[in-house]
Design an enzyme around this catalytic site. Structure first.
Site, mmCIF file in Angstrom:
data_model
loop_
_atom_site.group_PDB
_atom_site.id
_atom_site.type_symbol
_atom_site.label_atom_id
_atom_site.label_comp_id
_atom_site.label_asym_id
_atom_site.label_seq_id
_atom_site.Cartn_x
_atom_site.Cartn_y
_atom_site.Cartn_z
ATOM 1 N N ASP A 155 0.811 -1.216 0.000
ATOM 2 C CA ASP A 155 0.000 0.000 0.000
ATOM 3 C C ASP A 155 0.845 1.267 0.000
ATOM 4 O OD1 ASP A 155 -2.521 -1.260 -0.014
ATOM 5 O OD2 ASP A 155 -2.375 -1.648 2.132
ATOM 6 N N ASP A 156 2.152 1.119 0.099
ATOM 7 C CA ASP A 156 3.034 2.283 0.090
ATOM 8 C C ASP A 156 3.181 2.789 -1.351
ATOM 9 O OD1 ASP A 156 5.261 3.740 1.894
ATOM 10 O OD2 ASP A 156 6.003 3.468 -0.144
ATOM 11 N N LEU A 157 2.864 4.059 -1.559
ATOM 12 C CA LEU A 157 2.860 4.625 -2.911
ATOM 13 C C LEU A 157 4.235 4.567 -3.558
ATOM 14 C CD1 LEU A 157 1.414 6.120 -5.198
ATOM 15 C CD2 LEU A 157 1.894 8.270 -4.002
#
Length: 207
Positions: A155-157
């Site tokens: 979920d880390d961009l």
């Protein structure tokens, strides 16, 4: 926090793309600012949400200055008025989230002795009931405070952006669930060292 070991690098280098990233990237700095203090790390993560690092550092410093020895013990935090906490630069929402961490810590253990006995996913599920704490927040805790070796924060961009650049053929045109499925597939061979791979992706200057 332990150093990156040679076994992890050897294993990850079996992926030619990851081997190139490791070769091109300085060794990530492994710093644990909280000396395994999960409670304090959770408070800091909430203060840091959606603001710059510089602003977060300033607010967290003012917040800690409100307490004896600059440590926001849970019971003392819950006794602070909204006005006192607002004086540190905290929003009303973040004040509620900080109070949620304090309340949780008084009801359930969040020390290393307790958490070290749990699996990564058990820790995620254990901490998610805290207001303001999502999966990404817990994954950062697992990586940088609890030193878990096999965390892949999809979920880390930045992680997603770097993987799109590193693996263009596999990810071209993909979005949403289809993209997530491919990224998870790419990262699967990195087990049990996905934390190390992620650290390199964060530091890699993609060209």
């Amino acid at each position: 926090m332990t150093d990156i070991n040679s076994s992890a690098l050897t294993h990850l280098a079996q992926d030619p793309v990851m081997a190139r990233i490791i070769a091109e990237t300085p060794v990530p700095k492994l710093v644990n600012d909280y000396a395994d203090d999960v409670y304090l790390a959770l408070l800091e993560s909430i203060v840091s949400q959606q603001i710059s690092v510089k602003a977060a550092d300033a607010i967290f410093s003012r917040f800690r200055a409100l307490f004896p020895d600059k440590y926001p013990q849970a019971d003392a935090l819950l006794l602070k008025t909204t006005d006192e906490l607002r004086s540190a630069g905290l929003s009303f929402q973040k004040i509620k989230y900080l109070q949620s961490v304090a309340e949780f810590s008084l009801e359930k253990p969040i020390d290393r002795v307790h958490l070290d006995a749990l699996t990564d996913e058990e820790i995620v599920q254990y901490l998610l009931p805290i207001k303001g704490v999502g999966r990404w927040t817990v994954e950062m805790l697992l990586m940088f405070v609890l030193d878990r070796p096999d965390i892949f924060p999809i979920d880390d961009l930045v992680i997603r952006q770097r993987m799109l650049r590193a693996y263009p053929e596999q990810t071209n045109g993909l979005t949403g669930k289809a993209l997530y499925k491919v990224l998870l597939s790419i990262a699967e061979p990195w087990r049990p060292y996905r934390t190390t791979a992620s650290r390199y992706l964060w530091r890699w200057q993609a060209t």
